[in-house]
Design an enzyme around this catalytic site. Structure first.
Site, PDB file in Angstrom:
ATOM      1  N   GLU A 150      -9.200   3.994  -2.357  1.00 22.09           N
ATOM      2  CA  GLU A 150      -7.952   3.779  -3.089  1.00 22.09           C
ATOM      3  C   GLU A 150      -8.246   3.053  -4.397  1.00 22.09           C
ATOM      4  OE1 GLU A 150      -4.594   2.387  -0.860  1.00 22.09           O
ATOM      5  OE2 GLU A 150      -5.397   3.091   1.053  1.00 22.09           O
ATOM      6  N   LYS A 203      -4.915  -2.356   9.851  1.00 30.77           N
ATOM      7  CA  LYS A 203      -5.192  -2.445   8.417  1.00 30.77           C
ATOM      8  C   LYS A 203      -5.437  -3.871   7.932  1.00 30.77           C
ATOM      9  CE  LYS A 203      -3.794   1.892   7.351  1.00 30.77           C
ATOM     10  NZ  LYS A 203      -4.475   2.845   6.475  1.00 30.77           N
ATOM     11  N   HIS A 245      -3.949  13.884   0.799  1.00 26.96           N
ATOM     12  CA  HIS A 245      -4.175  12.999   1.951  1.00 26.96           C
ATOM     13  C   HIS A 245      -3.014  13.107   2.943  1.00 26.96           C
ATOM     14  CE1 HIS A 245      -5.270   9.551   4.387  1.00 26.96           C
ATOM     15  NE2 HIS A 245      -4.101   8.988   4.134  1.00 26.96           N
ATOM     16  N   ASP A 279      -9.216   0.230   1.659  1.00 27.74           N
ATOM     17  CA  ASP A 279      -8.252  -0.158   2.686  1.00 27.74           C
ATOM     18  C   ASP A 279      -8.838   0.206   4.057  1.00 27.74           C
ATOM     19  OD1 ASP A 279      -5.957  -0.802   4.101  1.00 27.74           O
ATOM     20  OD2 ASP A 279      -4.929   1.071   3.611  1.00 27.74           O
ATOM     21  N   ASP A 339       0.851  -1.191   0.000  1.00 30.64           N
ATOM     22  CA  ASP A 339       0.000   0.000   0.000  1.00 30.64           C
ATOM     23  C   ASP A 339       0.885   1.239   0.000  1.00 30.64           C
ATOM     24  OD1 ASP A 339      -2.350   1.471   0.038  1.00 30.64           O
ATOM     25  OD2 ASP A 339      -2.497   1.476   2.228  1.00 30.64           O
ATOM     26  N   GLU A 346     -10.667   3.697   3.425  1.00 32.15           N
ATOM     27  CA  GLU A 346      -9.752   4.523   2.630  1.00 32.15           C
ATOM     28  C   GLU A 346     -10.088   4.280   1.168  1.00 32.15           C
ATOM     29  OE1 GLU A 346      -5.677   3.759   3.855  1.00 32.15           O
ATOM     30  OE2 GLU A 346      -5.868   5.215   5.492  1.00 32.15           O
TER      31      GLU A 346
HETATM   32 MN    MN Z   1      -4.138   2.851   2.740  1.00 29.43          MN
END
Ligand code: MN
Length: 426
Positions: free
Chosen positions: A209, A261, A141, A241, A134, A207
């Site tokens: 992404e 995560k 961000h 994520d 990642d 998140e």
């Molecule tokens: Mn992330």
């Protein structure tokens, strides 16, 4: 230009307006039905095209494809054939589906078998992911997070504009859209608490992404040069994520994200090929200071892909963020060149997520952490309730599409519902 990308192409298969899957897209996925085990397919309109049937019935003759290449529960072997061969397959599928091509269109019996209504198909993980990385490549961000947690005047750390920052994530917990996840439990420590405590995360976040998938096995010790990087990238998916901010805050020093995560990451089911995304290239933001020579790219390396996130409750749907993949400061070529510059090898099916994609505007932030500014500004939902972070029963849906010259290609939903934490002693 690839013939398959011609904006004028029309298919004999019905494609509704605003469908993610017109003939110019043709993304690859793995599906199963009541009667079929998991095999490879391509999305067209509201149907899935069964590639095993087409292959076994001679529609790919002359392409030199290995026997059984589509009759597998993952696309790894297929995408491992490389960009040239998979591009030829996409071109051939485009040909078969064109309005003026009769091969399949006029064979009613074959059509009935080869085209499966999407509601009868269950999508599966398209690839077996060997490795997952990642990145942290959105300047907006990184600036927002640095402003919130460190110093607004020095929001970006000194390395940020020199290195595409990333960490190695967990491949085993990447799941397909529609998979429900339990709220994770773990260690947290409130700022005013003397000791850490254990329990369900109180700051569960998404998140927004995108991730790219590689299609080669590179040799350990041999970097992938930035000029070759695109040959190693097959396509892209939407990527959520999921992140537990309170667990993250307590655990991330000094080695970065871990259990905050790795309890789950959700992807959209169809891999949209780089071939299909070709018409949507755009220049990325200016990079100042100049990057090192091994990270220098020329020409447009970003992609104009509209993104949105909605938070759905039992009774409501609210779009809470609208962003775009083109905002990324570091592009995918730079990410891959940097990833391998030390000799790190890559594998077919590896997944490389972009990092949270935030734009300049407040409604383009790619996480609830930023949208609610760490809980200070609650987000209003259309049912009148408010959120600072995700509550049990909430569903996060990400959507993405690129649009140009009357063609709109999309990714399908990347959706995940949060269930209450699992019960038990810990
Ligand atoms: Mn992330």
């Amino acid at each position: 230009m690839n013939k398959a990308n011609d904006p004028n192409l029309k298919s004999w298969v019905e494609v509704p307006t605003h469908s993610d899957f017109p003939i110019q897209n043709l993304p690859f996925g793995i599906f199963q039905t009541q009667y079929l085990s998991a095999v490879a397919g391509v999305a067209i309109g509201k149907h899935v095209l069964d590639l095993v049937y087409l292959h076994e019935n001679g529609y790919f003759d002359g392409l030199g494809l290995p026997t059984g290449i589509f009759n597998q529960p993952y696309l790894n072997s297929f995408i491992g054939l490389g960009r040239k061969k998979t591009g030829e397959v996409r071109e051939r599928i485009s040909e078969i589906l064109r309005h003026d091509n009769d091969e399949l269109k006029n064979n009613v019996a074959a059509r009935e078998i080869a085209l499966i209504p999407m509601e009868e198909a269950q999508m599966r993980m398209p690839i077996l992911v060997p490795n997952y990385t990642d990145f942290y490549s959105s300047i907006e961000h990184a600036t927002n997070v640095g402003t919130m947690f460190r110093d607004p005047k020095n929001a970006l750390l000194p390395n940020w504009k020199h290195i595409p920052i990333g960490y190695h994530g967990r491949a085993s917990s990447i799941v397909i859209s529609g998979t429900e996840l339990h709220r994770p439990k773990g260690q947290t420590k409130a700022p005013d608490a003397e000791l850490p405590s254990f329990g369900p995360s109180k700051k569960l976040d998404f998140e927004l992404e995108m991730a790219f998938v590689t299609c080669t096995n590179s040799v350990l010790g041999q970097p992938i040069s930035i000029s070759d990087a695109e040959d190693h990238i097959f396509g892209m998916v939407l990527f959520n994520d999921w992140s537990a901010r309170d667990i993250q805050t307590w655990e991330y020093v000094p080695l970065g994200p871990f259990l905050a995560k790795n309890f789950g990451s959700t992807i959209s089911p169809w891999i949209v090929t780089m071939d299909a995304l070709e018409p949507f290239r755009v220049e990325g933001p200016e990079q100042n200071p100049k990057v090192m020579p091994y990270l220098e790219t020329s020409g447009p390396k970003n992609f104009d892909i509209n993104l949105e996130v909605s938070l759905n409750t039992e009774s409501s749907e609210t779009i809470i963020s609208t962003s775009n993949f083109k905002y990324m400061y570091w592009n995918m070529c730079q990410q891959l060149a940097h990833h391998t510059v030390n000799g790190c090898s890559i594998q077919v099916g590896d997944m490389y997520a972009s990092g949270t994609i935030s734009g300049h505007e407040k409604d383009s932030y790619g996480s609830m952490l930023e949208l609610s500014w760490n809980g200070k500004n609650p987000i209003k939902l259309s049912d009148g309730t408010e959120r600072t972070f995700i509550e049990d029963g909430d569903t996060i849906v990400m959507r993405g599409y690129a649009e140009k010259n009357g063609v709109r290609i999309g990714f399908g939903d990347c959706s995940g519902k949060i269930l209450p934490p699992v019960s038990g002693p810990c």
